[in-house]
Design an enzyme around this catalytic site. Sequence first.
Site, PDB file in Angstrom:
ATOM      1  CG  ASP A 137      17.325 -18.149 -12.658  1.00  0.00           C
ATOM      2  OD1 ASP A 137      16.301 -18.496 -13.290  1.00  0.00           O
ATOM      3  OD2 ASP A 137      17.392 -18.176 -11.417  1.00  0.00           O
ATOM      4  CB  SER A 191      13.971 -21.002  -5.727  1.00  0.00           C
ATOM      5  OG  SER A 191      12.963 -21.186  -6.669  1.00  0.00           O
ATOM      6  CG  MET A 192       8.196 -20.821  -3.138  1.00  0.00           C
ATOM      7  SD  MET A 192       7.061 -22.180  -3.490  1.00  0.00           S
ATOM      8  CE  MET A 192       6.245 -22.390  -1.919  1.00  0.00           C
ATOM      9  CG  HIS A 204      16.237 -21.407 -10.526  1.00  0.00           C
ATOM     10  ND1 HIS A 204      15.994 -20.133 -10.066  1.00  0.00           N
ATOM     11  CD2 HIS A 204      15.434 -22.220  -9.800  1.00  0.00           C
ATOM     12  CE1 HIS A 204      15.083 -20.184  -9.122  1.00  0.00           C
ATOM     13  NE2 HIS A 204      14.720 -21.431  -8.944  1.00  0.00           N
TER      14      HIS A 204
END
Length: 590
Positions: A498, A254-255, A549
């Site tokens: 996602d 992710s980030m 996700h």
Amino acid sequence: MSDEKSKKDRTEGPKKSTVVVVTVSIVAALLAAFIGGLLLDPSAHHFHAAISEVVERYSVDLPQLDMAEWNVNNYVSGLFESSRRIFESRDFQVGRELAAKGYKPKHPVILLPGLVTTGLESWTTTEEDESFFRQRLWGTSSMFRAIMTDKKKWIRQMTLDPVTGLDGKGIRVRAAEGLDAASYFAAGYWVWNRIIQNLAAVGYDLDMMYLASYDWRLSMSNLEERDHYFSKLKDRFEQNLRIHGAKSVLVTHSMGGTVGYYFLKWVENNAGADWVDKHVEALTLVASTMLGVPKSMAALMTGEMRETVDVPDALERVLEMFLGADERAPLFRSWAGSASLIPKGGETIWGNLTWAPDDFPGTNRTFGSFFDYKTENATESMDLTKSIDWLLEHAPETYRNMLASNYSFGFERDPRKIARNNKDQTKWTNPLETSLPNAPNMKIFCIYGYGLPTERGYYMRHNDQPEQTHRHSRIDTSVVSDEGAYNVTAGCKDGDGDGTVTLVSLGGMCTGGWKQRRYNPGNSPLTVHEILHEPDALDLRGGEKTGQHVDILGSRDVNEAIVKIATGNGDDVGDLFVSPIREYSSRINW
Ligand SMILES: *[C@@H]1O[C@H](CO)[C@@H](O)[C@H](O)[C@H]1NC(C)=O
Ligand SMILES: *[C@@H]1O[C@H](CO)[C@@H](O)[C@H](O)[C@H]1NC(C)=O
Ligand SMILES: *[C@@H]1O[C@H](CO)[C@@H](O)[C@H](O)[C@H]1NC(C)=O
Ligand SMILES: *[C@@H]1O[C@H](CO)[C@@H](O)[C@H](O)[C@H]1NC(C)=O
Ligand SMILES: *[C@@H]1O[C@H](CO)[C@@H](O)[C@H](O)[C@H]1NC(C)=O
């Protein structure tokens, strides 16, 4: 329950005058709802309706517990227990299978977690706030306990100074360290644990595995300024090379992908042009937010806490119920780190009012119209570029200054300007205004899920309550359709992705952007491995074939890919496409 009531429930939160017992049962109900959210399709936008239903049901039925006796941990893990037992045997399976085939540790592994999945703990020693010392303010059940027992204290500690972007006076909150910082978010809700188990099954342990936790509230430059985060990360790679004689594999989620990219730029500028090629074996981007997340814009426009992208919607709702809007907005605006999720690339990537690269065929609506304000007789639309301008005009001055000095969201084709941007830290979260370091031997893997409806645009209405001047507009949850052009759920236009990150952000750089020499000068080899979301209905977290996700960190393909890359068999991972990403990517004028 009517929509009206559920909205009321979301915004008002528990009343101050409520007696302890009732508060406890509400809290229990919220936690139940949090868990309930995992039972439901986590992408369901209808969540607030569901949660209110749960609240209604449980706040009457739950046994009246005594606060002291009531153990959140047991409660939560109890709810998970039955499902855990069924799937326990699968936990190490991927690793065991690969170990049996002779896979052995080769490259040290550095795990870089995403937004909000890293635990934060208090290091504040002032008399007022000492009671939380070294307790988790974020993550684990102690977070819920802290919010419940002393919300003001919790908010005071979690809020950053809007000018410096650092802790408030007398406050210290730091990222938890070690694998435990992000193995589990709360009891039973694993994040990195599966991956750690499978790496362990082929022989990894703490000697060759490191979790680079960070305080995700901070802007990138402040991570270095306050915590020396990037310096320490660099040392870890160098130490790995010295001790194990091998380059390290960076695995981001992710980030973490955006933070990882910033790190590559930082280290190139601080340790030389060839450092990355010498130290980084592979950049593995799992469900990466490389080009930003539309959801984060909605968060900034409305002041809703919607930007907490890594945990289930349910947690957002729980927080929304506990904290009033007036408390939430300044809190999360102070978290400069989340601005790294603002969508990048402007019109080229996200479209304009007539067109967007990821529009569905055969419709005459476009995702390019990012925010639609419906009034009685007309719709006023804003594309992404205009929305960012709007935000820059209307956000508090401190926030505008922070954005302007730390982040950039544009698109650049001119190689001379890219070369200049490579030296400017403001640009280092944007892979479309800078280039990858020249690293011909660094393998890049984009691995992500596909097949969940994902917020791509919004129907909005202007705020009609003048007393709430700090919130300019809200998502218009009454809009539920758009004449069949695309699905609309509670005011959000569903695009591909996602469930959290849109497809173009997940796969755009690996299928288009980094094929351009100006963004990938060393021609670092690219692999795209997509995972079709086919969740196992019996597993709360979707099982082996989930593309969701966060749950994807437990999927078979992701675990297999990471073990293979770490053990030096990255070539076996291979391209796999199940989405229209190549088509979308070909429509982008890179
Ligand atoms: C980034 O923003 C923070 C505020 O969050 C500010 O203190 C800092 O100076 C900015 N960084 C740079 C390099 O300007
Ligand atoms: C939107 O973008 C498309 C493709 O780049 C272009 O053909 C069109 O003229 C643009 N429309 C507007 C209103 O700018
Ligand atoms: C196109 O737009 C018109 C008017 O807005 C609408 O009546 C029509 O059904 C739309 N066509 C499609 C394919 O969505
Ligand atoms: C919308 O249209 C109707 C009928 O044409 C008109 O009576 C009404 O005043 C309009 N409303 C606004 C806000 O313009
Ligand atoms: C819209 O939703 C329906 C029902 O959930 C689904 O079958 C369909 O694939 C969705 N369409 C798009 C374009 O996402």
